[in-house]
Design a protein around this motif. Structure first.
Motif, PDB file in Angstrom:
ATOM      1  N   PRO A  81       0.974  -1.044  -0.091  1.00 59.75           N
ATOM      2  CA  PRO A  81       0.122   0.102   0.320  1.00 59.75           C
ATOM      3  C   PRO A  81       0.951   1.052   0.000  1.00 59.75           C
ATOM      4  CG  PRO A  81      -1.233  -1.350   1.581  1.00 59.75           C
ATOM      5  CD  PRO A  81       0.334  -2.129   1.246  1.00 59.75           C
ATOM      6  N   SER A  82       0.705   1.763  -0.805  1.00 57.72           N
ATOM      7  CA  SER A  82       1.370   3.506  -0.621  1.00 57.72           C
ATOM      8  C   SER A  82       0.987   4.465   0.133  1.00 57.72           C
ATOM      9  CB  SER A  82       1.511   3.852  -2.257  1.00 57.72           C
ATOM     10  OG  SER A  82      -0.068   4.514  -2.526  1.00 57.72           O
ATOM     11  N   PRO A  83       1.990   5.379   0.281  1.00 53.53           N
ATOM     12  CA  PRO A  83       1.888   6.211   1.438  1.00 53.53           C
ATOM     13  C   PRO A  83       0.108   7.219   0.536  1.00 53.53           C
ATOM     14  CG  PRO A  83       3.769   6.481   1.069  1.00 53.53           C
ATOM     15  CD  PRO A  83       2.931   5.956   0.164  1.00 53.53           C
ATOM     16  N   ASN A  84       0.020   7.446  -0.076  1.00 53.17           N
ATOM     17  CA  ASN A  84      -1.525   8.584  -0.761  1.00 53.17           C
ATOM     18  C   ASN A  84      -2.719   7.572  -0.896  1.00 53.17           C
ATOM     19  OD1 ASN A  84      -2.087   6.731  -2.962  1.00 53.17           O
ATOM     20  ND2 ASN A  84      -0.344   7.321  -5.060  1.00 53.17           N
ATOM     21  N   GLY A  85      -2.259   6.630   0.170  1.00 58.78           N
ATOM     22  CA  GLY A  85      -4.090   6.615   0.290  1.00 58.78           C
ATOM     23  C   GLY A  85      -4.208   4.662  -0.886  1.00 58.78           C
ATOM     24  N   LEU A 140       3.649   0.152 -11.300  1.00 58.16           N
ATOM     25  CA  LEU A 140       5.504   0.522 -10.569  1.00 58.16           C
ATOM     26  C   LEU A 140       4.478   1.602  -9.334  1.00 58.16           C
ATOM     27  CD1 LEU A 140       7.689   1.852 -13.429  1.00 58.16           C
ATOM     28  CD2 LEU A 140       7.619  -0.372 -12.788  1.00 58.16           C
ATOM     29  N   HIS A 141       5.563   1.220  -8.224  1.00 59.42           N
ATOM     30  CA  HIS A 141       5.496   1.676  -7.378  1.00 59.42           C
ATOM     31  C   HIS A 141       6.646   2.797  -6.948  1.00 59.42           C
ATOM     32  CE1 HIS A 141       2.832   0.641  -2.776  1.00 59.42           C
ATOM     33  NE2 HIS A 141       3.112   2.024  -3.538  1.00 59.42           N
ATOM     34  N   PHE A 142       6.561   4.041  -6.445  1.00 52.99           N
ATOM     35  CA  PHE A 142       7.800   4.540  -6.510  1.00 52.99           C
ATOM     36  C   PHE A 142       7.969   5.226  -5.020  1.00 52.99           C
ATOM     37  CE2 PHE A 142       6.564   5.171 -10.760  1.00 52.99           C
ATOM     38  CZ  PHE A 142       7.788   5.720 -11.560  1.00 52.99           C
ATOM     39  N   VAL A 143       9.200   5.586  -4.025  1.00 50.59           N
ATOM     40  CA  VAL A 143       9.528   6.223  -2.714  1.00 50.59           C
ATOM     41  C   VAL A 143       8.432   7.025  -2.563  1.00 50.59           C
ATOM     42  CG1 VAL A 143      11.718   4.251  -2.997  1.00 50.59           C
ATOM     43  CG2 VAL A 143      11.631   7.156  -3.348  1.00 50.59           C
ATOM     44  N   SER A 144       8.049   7.973  -3.355  1.00 53.02           N
ATOM     45  CA  SER A 144       7.095   9.026  -3.142  1.00 53.02           C
ATOM     46  C   SER A 144       5.881   8.761  -2.787  1.00 53.02           C
ATOM     47  CB  SER A 144       7.230   9.982  -3.881  1.00 53.02           C
ATOM     48  OG  SER A 144       6.640   9.593  -4.954  1.00 53.02           O
ATOM     49  N   GLY A 145       5.457   7.312  -3.328  1.00 55.70           N
ATOM     50  CA  GLY A 145       3.690   6.972  -2.710  1.00 55.70           C
ATOM     51  C   GLY A 145       3.265   7.061  -4.017  1.00 55.70           C
ATOM     52  N   ALA A 146       4.264   7.991  -5.543  1.00 58.60           N
ATOM     53  CA  ALA A 146       3.542   7.710  -6.955  1.00 58.60           C
ATOM     54  C   ALA A 146       3.095   6.210  -7.274  1.00 58.60           C
ATOM     55  CB  ALA A 146       4.386   8.679  -7.763  1.00 58.60           C
ATOM     56  N   ALA A 188      -1.376  11.364  -8.369  1.00 55.86           N
ATOM     57  CA  ALA A 188       0.013  10.522  -7.383  1.00 55.86           C
ATOM     58  C   ALA A 188       0.102   9.450  -9.573  1.00 55.86           C
ATOM     59  CB  ALA A 188      -0.258   9.604  -7.202  1.00 55.86           C
ATOM     60  N   ILE A 189      -0.371   9.875 -10.419  1.00 53.73           N
ATOM     61  CA  ILE A 189       0.448   8.619 -11.554  1.00 53.73           C
ATOM     62  C   ILE A 189       0.940   9.058 -12.341  1.00 53.73           C
ATOM     63  CG2 ILE A 189      -1.293   7.959 -13.156  1.00 53.73           C
ATOM     64  CD1 ILE A 189      -3.892   8.166 -11.730  1.00 53.73           C
ATOM     65  N   VAL A 190       1.696   8.258 -12.671  1.00 53.89           N
ATOM     66  CA  VAL A 190       2.911   8.462 -13.792  1.00 53.89           C
ATOM     67  C   VAL A 190       2.300   7.090 -14.733  1.00 53.89           C
ATOM     68  CG1 VAL A 190       5.237   7.809 -14.355  1.00 53.89           C
ATOM     69  CG2 VAL A 190       4.108   9.251 -12.154  1.00 53.89           C
ATOM     70  N   MET A 246      21.115  -1.628 -16.193  1.00 54.52           N
ATOM     71  CA  MET A 246      20.775  -2.468 -15.399  1.00 54.52           C
ATOM     72  C   MET A 246      22.686  -3.048 -15.313  1.00 54.52           C
ATOM     73  SD  MET A 246      18.782  -6.301 -16.012  1.00 54.52           S
ATOM     74  CE  MET A 246      19.410  -6.704 -17.446  1.00 54.52           C
ATOM     75  N   TRP A 247      23.119  -3.325 -16.548  1.00 53.50           N
ATOM     76  CA  TRP A 247      24.162  -3.764 -16.866  1.00 53.50           C
ATOM     77  C   TRP A 247      25.343  -2.817 -15.994  1.00 53.50           C
ATOM     78  CZ3 TRP A 247      24.017  -5.909 -22.802  1.00 53.50           C
ATOM     79  CH2 TRP A 247      24.197  -6.863 -22.867  1.00 53.50           C
ATOM     80  N   ARG A 248      24.942  -1.575 -16.670  1.00 53.09           N
ATOM     81  CA  ARG A 248      26.142  -0.841 -15.210  1.00 53.09           C
ATOM     82  C   ARG A 248      25.317  -0.250 -13.997  1.00 53.09           C
ATOM     83  NH1 ARG A 248      28.623   2.542 -18.564  1.00 53.09           N
ATOM     84  NH2 ARG A 248      28.464   3.992 -17.303  1.00 53.09           N
ATOM     85  N   PHE A 249      24.564  -1.385 -12.909  1.00 51.28           N
ATOM     86  CA  PHE A 249      23.933  -1.037 -12.157  1.00 51.28           C
ATOM     87  C   PHE A 249      23.569   0.236 -11.607  1.00 51.28           C
ATOM     88  CE2 PHE A 249      27.180  -3.944 -12.562  1.00 51.28           C
ATOM     89  CZ  PHE A 249      27.249  -5.614 -12.354  1.00 51.28           C
ATOM     90  N   ARG A 250      22.580   0.485 -12.380  1.00 50.32           N
ATOM     91  CA  ARG A 250      21.826   1.751 -12.002  1.00 50.32           C
ATOM     92  C   ARG A 250      21.112   1.551 -11.774  1.00 50.32           C
ATOM     93  NH1 ARG A 250      26.810   2.845 -12.366  1.00 50.32           N
ATOM     94  NH2 ARG A 250      28.030   3.935 -12.929  1.00 50.32           N
ATOM     95  N   THR A 251      19.786   2.627 -10.658  1.00 53.76           N
ATOM     96  CA  THR A 251      18.667   2.507 -10.891  1.00 53.76           C
ATOM     97  C   THR A 251      18.140   4.067 -10.888  1.00 53.76           C
ATOM     98  OG1 THR A 251      19.663   3.367  -8.174  1.00 53.76           O
ATOM     99  CG2 THR A 251      19.124   1.171  -8.583  1.00 53.76           C
ATOM    100  N   LEU A 252      16.775   3.138 -11.596  1.00 54.07           N
ATOM    101  CA  LEU A 252      15.766   4.829 -11.983  1.00 54.07           C
ATOM    102  C   LEU A 252      15.390   5.769 -10.484  1.00 54.07           C
ATOM    103  CD1 LEU A 252      14.601   2.617 -14.721  1.00 54.07           C
ATOM    104  CD2 LEU A 252      14.844   4.863 -14.965  1.00 54.07           C
ATOM    105  N   PRO A 253      15.246   6.796 -11.036  1.00 54.91           N
ATOM    106  CA  PRO A 253      14.540   7.622  -9.976  1.00 54.91           C
ATOM    107  C   PRO A 253      12.953   7.740 -10.114  1.00 54.91           C
ATOM    108  CG  PRO A 253      15.822   9.123 -11.310  1.00 54.91           C
ATOM    109  CD  PRO A 253      16.000   8.062 -12.253  1.00 54.91           C
ATOM    110  N   ASP A 254      12.891   8.206  -8.608  1.00 55.53           N
ATOM    111  CA  ASP A 254      11.378   8.235  -8.423  1.00 55.53           C
ATOM    112  C   ASP A 254      10.958   9.702  -9.774  1.00 55.53           C
ATOM    113  OD1 ASP A 254       8.779   9.373  -8.262  1.00 55.53           O
ATOM    114  OD2 ASP A 254       9.622   8.859  -6.197  1.00 55.53           O
ATOM    115  N   VAL A 255      10.387   9.152 -10.793  1.00 53.64           N
ATOM    116  CA  VAL A 255      10.644  10.561 -11.871  1.00 53.64           C
ATOM    117  C   VAL A 255       9.368  11.665 -11.672  1.00 53.64           C
ATOM    118  CG1 VAL A 255      11.642   8.944 -13.569  1.00 53.64           C
ATOM    119  CG2 VAL A 255       9.216   8.804 -13.003  1.00 53.64           C
TER     120      VAL A 255
END
Length: 289
Positions: free
Chosen positions: A8-12, A154-160, A196-198, A240-249
């Motif tokens: 469950p996300s912070p936005n309810g 997808l679930h972002f840490v911001s709740g988006a 909150a939708i991306v 992925m091969w460069r071990f990078r992560t996508l940010p909360d956009v």
């Protein structure tokens, strides 16, 4: 190598009931089995497509990609050097540096053809696992589910909450229209606030700049004030091969595709300043002309 669940996300909103694919397999083509004698993985090189997901997810750093583009299990006398900072016997994720491969590797170069060849379910699982490897909480639709048409969330840490459509080949042109329906479902059925939708379109190749694809995305922006994002498996593979992560956009304009020169590499260098400019195939970062 278990996959994360959507909580469950912070936005309810609550997407825990999203009918996701229950498979927790990392390899999308079932090229890996567990050897109960040696207590290690066996890789069927005839089935292996060289995606490197097993190498990225291996907690021991014991799998690499060979020069011919297939996964190999490290032996003690192996000449292949895994890009890890240290080796130990714990199950914690090892710090990684370097790269498993580059844009010239067979899998990266042939990605659109591979996506067409392996079929819907393996393709969906492959992209889901790529998203997870890039640090996103991703869930794809269960096979045969006709109640919810969206391909995944997808679930972002911001709740988006991100909703994505995965399309290969010419079907990419339908992705923005499908995203409109997905937005309505997320807002109406799952009670996700519109702000909150991306919406995320994942296409094997970016459509031509004159395609209707970009006009529909512009309409979504002007009418709903929602910015659509576009990703390709090619850029996910190299991240992925460069071990990078996508940010909360949500709080940025990363990977937006409005009416402007479309160049996903501009967003990639924000994530990784040293990200290579060379595309693994035409349409991976920029629309093919």
């Amino acid at each position: 190598m278990e996959l994360a669940e959507v909580e469950p996300s912070p936005n309810g909103s609550n997407l825990a009931d999203f009918p996701g694919d229950p498979s927790r397999e990392v390899c999308p083509v079932d090229a890996m089995t567990w050897n109960r004698v040696t207590y290690g993985p066996n890789i069927d090189t005839d089935r292996c497509i060289g995606c490197g997901l097993c190498a990225v997810r291996c907690p021991y750093g014991a799998i690499a990609l060979s020069s011919d583009g297939t996964a190999v299990v490290q032996e003690q006398d192996s000449s292949i050097t895994m890009p890890v900072a240290a080796k130990d016997q714990s199950h914690s994720r090892l710090p990684r540096h370097g790269s498993l491969g580059d844009s010239g590797m067979p899998f990266a170069r042939r990605l659109p053809a591979i996506m067409d060849h392996i079929g819907d379910i393996p393709r969906s699982r492959m992209v889901r696992n790529m998203l997870i490897a890039c640090g996103l909480d991703a869930k794809t639709r269960r096979k045969g589910d006709t109640n919810i048409r969206m391909d995944g969330v997808l679930h972002f840490v911001s709740g988006a909450v991100g909703v994505f459509e995965l399309e290969a080949g010419s079907a990419a042109l339908e992705s923005p229209r499908a995203l409109l329906e997905d937005i309505a479902v997320l807002h109406g059925r799952f009670h996700v606030p519109m702000d909150a939708i991306v919406p995320v379109s994942i296409v094997s190749e970016l459509p031509n700049v004159r395609a209707e694809y970009y006009r529909v995305i512009d309409d979504i922006s002007s009418v709903l004030n929602i910015q659509c994002r576009t990703l390709t498996p090619g850029l996910l593979c190299l991240l992925m091969w460069r071990f990078r992560t996508l940010p909360d956009v949500k709080a940025s304009d990363l990977f937006t595709t409005q009416a402007r020169p479309v160049d996903l590499h501009r967003s990639l260098v924000t994530v990784d300043p040293d990200f290579p400019a060379e595309e693994p195939y035409a349409g991976a970062f920029r629309p093919a002309k």
